[in-house]
Structure formats: C-alpha cells, structure tokens
Design a protein around this motif. Structure first.
Motif, PDB file in Angstrom:
ATOM      1  N   MET A   1      10.622  25.251  22.936  1.00 29.84           N
ATOM      2  CA  MET A   1      10.612  24.893  21.820  1.00 29.84           C
ATOM      3  C   MET A   1      11.780  24.412  21.199  1.00 29.84           C
ATOM      4  O   MET A   1      12.939  24.911  21.337  1.00 29.84           O
ATOM      5  N   ASP A   2      11.862  23.337  20.359  1.00 31.39           N
ATOM      6  CA  ASP A   2      13.039  22.662  19.610  1.00 31.39           C
ATOM      7  C   ASP A   2      13.780  23.879  18.993  1.00 31.39           C
ATOM      8  O   ASP A   2      13.159  24.573  18.304  1.00 31.39           O
ATOM      9  N   ALA A   3      15.132  23.813  18.758  1.00 23.76           N
ATOM     10  CA  ALA A   3      15.699  24.668  17.779  1.00 23.76           C
ATOM     11  C   ALA A   3      15.416  23.995  16.415  1.00 23.76           C
ATOM     12  O   ALA A   3      15.390  22.821  16.512  1.00 23.76           O
ATOM     13  N   ILE A   4      15.324  25.252  15.489  1.00 18.82           N
ATOM     14  CA  ILE A   4      15.329  24.564  14.050  1.00 18.82           C
ATOM     15  C   ILE A   4      16.551  24.981  13.511  1.00 18.82           C
ATOM     16  O   ILE A   4      17.070  25.866  13.317  1.00 18.82           O
ATOM     17  N   LYS A  23      15.544  17.367  17.214  1.00 18.79           N
ATOM     18  CA  LYS A  23      15.172  15.743  17.349  1.00 18.79           C
ATOM     19  C   LYS A  23      15.219  15.236  16.088  1.00 18.79           C
ATOM     20  O   LYS A  23      15.033  13.979  16.057  1.00 18.79           O
ATOM     21  N   GLY A  24      15.537  15.896  14.794  1.00 19.92           N
ATOM     22  CA  GLY A  24      15.624  15.137  13.622  1.00 19.92           C
ATOM     23  C   GLY A  24      14.308  14.889  12.596  1.00 19.92           C
ATOM     24  O   GLY A  24      14.170  14.129  12.284  1.00 19.92           O
ATOM     25  N   GLU A  25      13.277  15.725  13.003  1.00 21.08           N
ATOM     26  CA  GLU A  25      12.244  15.808  12.498  1.00 21.08           C
ATOM     27  C   GLU A  25      12.216  16.825  11.390  1.00 21.08           C
ATOM     28  O   GLU A  25      12.462  17.851  11.610  1.00 21.08           O
ATOM     29  N   LEU A  26      11.858  16.285   9.991  1.00 19.52           N
ATOM     30  CA  LEU A  26      11.923  17.404   9.053  1.00 19.52           C
ATOM     31  C   LEU A  26      10.543  17.858   8.903  1.00 19.52           C
ATOM     32  O   LEU A  26       9.508  17.268   8.538  1.00 19.52           O
ATOM     33  N   ASP A 111      28.384  15.561   0.812  1.00 18.00           N
ATOM     34  CA  ASP A 111      26.844  14.707   1.101  1.00 18.00           C
ATOM     35  C   ASP A 111      27.071  13.317   1.814  1.00 18.00           C
ATOM     36  O   ASP A 111      26.160  13.202   2.505  1.00 18.00           O
ATOM     37  N   ALA A 112      28.079  12.560   1.365  1.00 17.23           N
ATOM     38  CA  ALA A 112      28.123  11.193   1.734  1.00 17.23           C
ATOM     39  C   ALA A 112      28.295  11.241   3.448  1.00 17.23           C
ATOM     40  O   ALA A 112      27.868  10.400   4.043  1.00 17.23           O
ATOM     41  N   ILE A 113      29.168  12.239   3.725  1.00 20.84           N
ATOM     42  CA  ILE A 113      29.653  12.388   5.327  1.00 20.84           C
ATOM     43  C   ILE A 113      28.456  12.926   5.912  1.00 20.84           C
ATOM     44  O   ILE A 113      28.004  12.550   7.080  1.00 20.84           O
ATOM     45  N   ALA A 114      27.749  13.815   5.369  1.00 26.97           N
ATOM     46  CA  ALA A 114      26.606  14.485   5.906  1.00 26.97           C
ATOM     47  C   ALA A 114      25.320  13.194   6.166  1.00 26.97           C
ATOM     48  O   ALA A 114      24.873  13.133   7.297  1.00 26.97           O
ATOM     49  N   SER A 115      25.405  12.337   5.110  1.00 31.10           N
ATOM     50  CA  SER A 115      24.444  11.120   5.491  1.00 31.10           C
ATOM     51  C   SER A 115      24.668  10.448   6.728  1.00 31.10           C
ATOM     52  O   SER A 115      24.026  10.023   7.358  1.00 31.10           O
ATOM     53  N   ALA A 116      26.107  10.056   6.779  1.00 28.72           N
ATOM     54  CA  ALA A 116      26.535   9.358   7.904  1.00 28.72           C
ATOM     55  C   ALA A 116      26.277  10.028   9.274  1.00 28.72           C
ATOM     56  O   ALA A 116      25.987   9.840  10.115  1.00 28.72           O
ATOM     57  N   MET A 117      26.467  11.504   9.240  1.00 32.35           N
ATOM     58  CA  MET A 117      26.129  12.314  10.186  1.00 32.35           C
ATOM     59  C   MET A 117      24.866  12.183  10.791  1.00 32.35           C
ATOM     60  O   MET A 117      24.217  12.311  11.944  1.00 32.35           O
ATOM     61  N   GLY A 118      23.929  12.138   9.665  1.00 32.52           N
ATOM     62  CA  GLY A 118      22.298  12.274   9.865  1.00 32.52           C
ATOM     63  C   GLY A 118      22.060  11.098  10.517  1.00 32.52           C
ATOM     64  O   GLY A 118      21.230  10.776  11.579  1.00 32.52           O
ATOM     65  N   GLU A 119      22.603   9.797  10.082  1.00 32.79           N
ATOM     66  CA  GLU A 119      22.412   8.552  10.581  1.00 32.79           C
ATOM     67  C   GLU A 119      22.913   8.238  12.210  1.00 32.79           C
ATOM     68  O   GLU A 119      22.422   7.937  12.937  1.00 32.79           O
ATOM     69  N   TYR A 120      24.128   9.119  12.247  1.00 28.19           N
ATOM     70  CA  TYR A 120      24.810   9.029  13.668  1.00 28.19           C
ATOM     71  C   TYR A 120      23.687   9.827  14.414  1.00 28.19           C
ATOM     72  O   TYR A 120      23.635   9.603  15.770  1.00 28.19           O
ATOM     73  N   THR A 121      23.489  10.911  14.178  1.00 31.33           N
ATOM     74  CA  THR A 121      22.950  11.964  15.261  1.00 31.33           C
ATOM     75  C   THR A 121      21.353  11.388  15.391  1.00 31.33           C
ATOM     76  O   THR A 121      20.992  11.487  16.471  1.00 31.33           O
ATOM     77  N   ARG A 289      15.786   7.202   4.281  1.00 33.52           N
ATOM     78  CA  ARG A 289      15.842   6.901   2.862  1.00 33.52           C
ATOM     79  C   ARG A 289      15.795   8.244   2.178  1.00 33.52           C
ATOM     80  O   ARG A 289      16.855   8.883   1.938  1.00 33.52           O
ATOM     81  N   ASP A 290      14.392   8.499   1.662  1.00 36.37           N
ATOM     82  CA  ASP A 290      14.399   9.845   1.068  1.00 36.37           C
ATOM     83  C   ASP A 290      14.786  11.102   1.741  1.00 36.37           C
ATOM     84  O   ASP A 290      14.961  12.234   1.183  1.00 36.37           O
ATOM     85  N   LYS A 291      14.512  10.903   2.916  1.00 31.48           N
ATOM     86  CA  LYS A 291      14.893  12.254   3.795  1.00 31.48           C
ATOM     87  C   LYS A 291      16.506  12.323   4.070  1.00 31.48           C
ATOM     88  O   LYS A 291      16.864  13.203   4.838  1.00 31.48           O
ATOM     89  N   ALA A 292      17.212  10.964   3.626  1.00 31.80           N
ATOM     90  CA  ALA A 292      18.549  11.230   4.048  1.00 31.80           C
ATOM     91  C   ALA A 292      19.231  12.473   3.772  1.00 31.80           C
ATOM     92  O   ALA A 292      20.207  12.775   4.487  1.00 31.80           O
ATOM     93  N   GLY A 293      19.069  12.961   2.387  1.00 31.60           N
ATOM     94  CA  GLY A 293      19.971  14.232   2.346  1.00 31.60           C
ATOM     95  C   GLY A 293      19.729  15.439   3.011  1.00 31.60           C
ATOM     96  O   GLY A 293      20.688  15.784   3.672  1.00 31.60           O
ATOM     97  N   LEU A 294      18.215  15.711   3.609  1.00 29.26           N
ATOM     98  CA  LEU A 294      18.465  16.858   4.451  1.00 29.26           C
ATOM     99  C   LEU A 294      18.496  16.888   5.703  1.00 29.26           C
ATOM    100  O   LEU A 294      19.059  17.714   6.386  1.00 29.26           O
ATOM    101  N   LEU A 295      18.223  15.579   6.197  1.00 29.96           N
ATOM    102  CA  LEU A 295      18.546  15.232   7.706  1.00 29.96           C
ATOM    103  C   LEU A 295      19.888  15.002   7.977  1.00 29.96           C
ATOM    104  O   LEU A 295      20.765  15.646   8.872  1.00 29.96           O
TER     105      LEU A 295
END
Ligand code: ZN
Length: 317
Positions: A1-4, A23-26, A111-121, A289-295
């Motif tokens: 199972m994927d780690a959560i 895998k980046g699924e919310l 949060d801005a760095i985090a969004s970049a990390m989400g897009e990178y990951t 877009r709308d998921k950017a914050g949590l991812l």
C-alpha cells in the motif's frame, strides 16, 4: 500500500487538512476558516484531531505530516516567523503541538515554497534537475529547486526573485520591498489591476475580469494583457538567463489565462536570452490549481529520505 502523508495547509483565511498518497493523490480533505483570535494551541489541536479522524475513517495510518504555512517559516528548525495573519502562531507551537498530539514526524515550510515542492514532486516539474516555480497572483512568488532541493540563502533565507528590479530608471511603482519598479510591482495581478484603474477609474476590475474581457475581444483589455505579458516576459527571461532551468512552471490566479500570456513571454525570452540554450527551457502551466495547497504541504514531508533511512514506521493514531 502507498504510504499516506498528512497534509496541513494554513492560510490567512482558511485551514485545510488532507491525506495525500506518496503518488500525489489527494484522498480526502476538510477545511475551515482560520480564526486568528484563537490561542495557537487551541487552533492547532483541531488540526491534529481532523488528521486522526481522516486517518481512522479511511483506515490508513500516516507516515508523517507536512505543513504549508503562510509567511516566513524556518524549515530546518520548524519555527514560524512573524506573520501578519497569524500573530499568535509565531515560534514552534505548530510543530510541537502536532508532534505531541500525533506522535509523528512533522515538517513545515512556507506555502509558496510548498506549492513549488508539490509541482516538483508530482506536477509540472517532475523529473527536472533544475526547476523554477513562479506564482503570479496578487504578488509574484518564485522558488528555485535544484537537484530536488529548494535553493536557500544564508541562514535558510528565501531569495525574493519576484522583487528583482526590471525598470532600469527606477521610476516604477514604489514597492514594500524597498525598490521602485521591481518585477512584482509591474507584473503581478495587482499591478495589472492598478494600470486598468488608472485608465478606467470608473470601472475597476480584477485581473481575472480583465483577462476575460480580453478573451472576448475587448481591445482595451487586450492591450492591458499584452503589456502585462511583456512585463511578465521580461522577468521570466531574466530568470532564464540567470538559471537556464530545465523547466519553468507558471501558477497562481493570473495564470488561469496562461495561454493568453504565453506568446508575449516567449517573445521576450526569444529576444533577450541569446547567450543561453533558451530553446531547451520548457515553459509550462502549473499542474495543480485548487489542490496546490494540500499537495504542496504533503511534499514538504521528506517521504523519500525517510524511506531511505528506514524510518517510515507507520503509526495508528
Ligand atoms: Zn518589490
């Protein structure tokens, strides 16, 4: 199972909490309004409770928690800096409370760095060795990621590429950064709105509305978009010349009209960046877009390093 991973996105207006797979699924999320008046501890305990509740209802244990927080955050020490929106959260109360309540490793970043990390990951920057994420909304935020690491300056300081000066006569608008004519003051959504208001004081419009008018063929709005596109393009071309990254992703509200701005941006890059292999630099819209914050929040948790170190022991509560 994927780690959560537990994801926590703390903004000035709302707090969102969710579960994100490796895998980046919310999987699921809840959100509520931020109450800046609340004592920080009282505001943070519900975050832990919601994470426990989500984890329990989906029957998935968490490996850890990543937090994206508005304002300055010392990533290495887990300390929140001075923050106009959440004055009572300053210090280490967020991490210490969550760690105490959840008994899990917890990490936090801006949060801005985090969004970049989400897009990178998981998004537009996935697989890129060098990646720049630009968020164009009321301001302009820029994060540079090299070999999987966010570039940080002295004592972990975040460089403010959104505030490099693009008006050589320094006659541009005065910005709170101290400069006149910095990129943000000329190319943010706010800058476009101010230019519109100067010309049409009776009809103030939001950046999105100006873009919509332009899309519908209104000439005045198209002129505004062209000017905004050129200002954006000058700054992006500067970043191309200075970093020559594999990928630049553009996110934020103004980039809802990405296709409209792209030709102006490409024009500036083609004109200005002749000393670097600009044709190899890929310009893309952000994926989330709308998921950017949590991812983004989830991406703050260094899942892979934990896995490598064999520290991904799961925990039921
Ligand atoms: Zn500035």
């Amino acid at each position: 199972m994927d780690a959560i991973i537990g994801a926590v996105d703390v903004g000035g207006n709302k707090i969102a909490v969710g579960l994100v797979t490796e895998k980046g699924e919310l999987i699921d999320s809840v959100q509520w309004e931020t109450d800046a008046e609340l004592d920080a501890h009282a505001a943070i305990v519900p975050i832990a409770d919601e994470l426990k509740q989500l984890s329990r209802s989906h029957g998935v244990p968490l490996v850890g928690v990543g937090c994206a927080v508005t304002g300055p955050v010392d990533y290495h020490r887990g300390i929140l800096g001075k923050n106009a929106f959440l004055p009572k959260w300053e210090g280490n109360v967020l991490l210490s409370t969550l760690i105490h309540q959840l008994r899990l490793p917890v990490f936090a970043d801006n949060d801005a760095i985090a969004s970049a990390m989400g897009e990178y990951t998981w998004g537009a920057g996935k697989g890129a060795r060098s990646f720049i994420f630009i968020c164009v909304s009321t301001g302009i935020g820029v994060s540079v990621i090299i070999d999987g690491q966010v570039y940080r300056g002295v004592d972990g300081a975040h460089p403010e590429c959104g505030h490099h000066v693009i008006d050589i006569n320094a006659r541009g608008p005065a910005c709170f950064c101290g400069a006149h004519g910095c990129w943000e003051s000329l190319a943010s959504g706010t800058a476009m709105e101010l230019r519109w208001r100067e010309e049409f004081p009776e009809e103030p419009l939001k950046a999105k509305e100006i873009c919509n008018l332009a899309a519908n063929g209104v000439a005045e709005a198209q002129t505004m978009v062209a000017l905004e596109g050129r200002y954006l393009g000058v700054g992006i071309a500067n970043l191309v010349t200075q970093f020559v990254p594999e990928v630049i992703a553009l996110g934020g509200g103004v980039m809802g009209s990405y296709d409209m701005f792209l030709p102006y941006i490409e024009e500036q890059i083609a004109e200005q960046c002749r000393l670097v292999p600009q044709e190899l630099v890929e310009i893309k819209p952000a994926r989330f877009r709308d998921k950017a914050g949590l991812l983004g929040a989830a991406a703050v948790f260094p899942l892979y390093s934990y896995r490598l170190q064999g520290l991904n022991n799961t925990h039921d509560e």
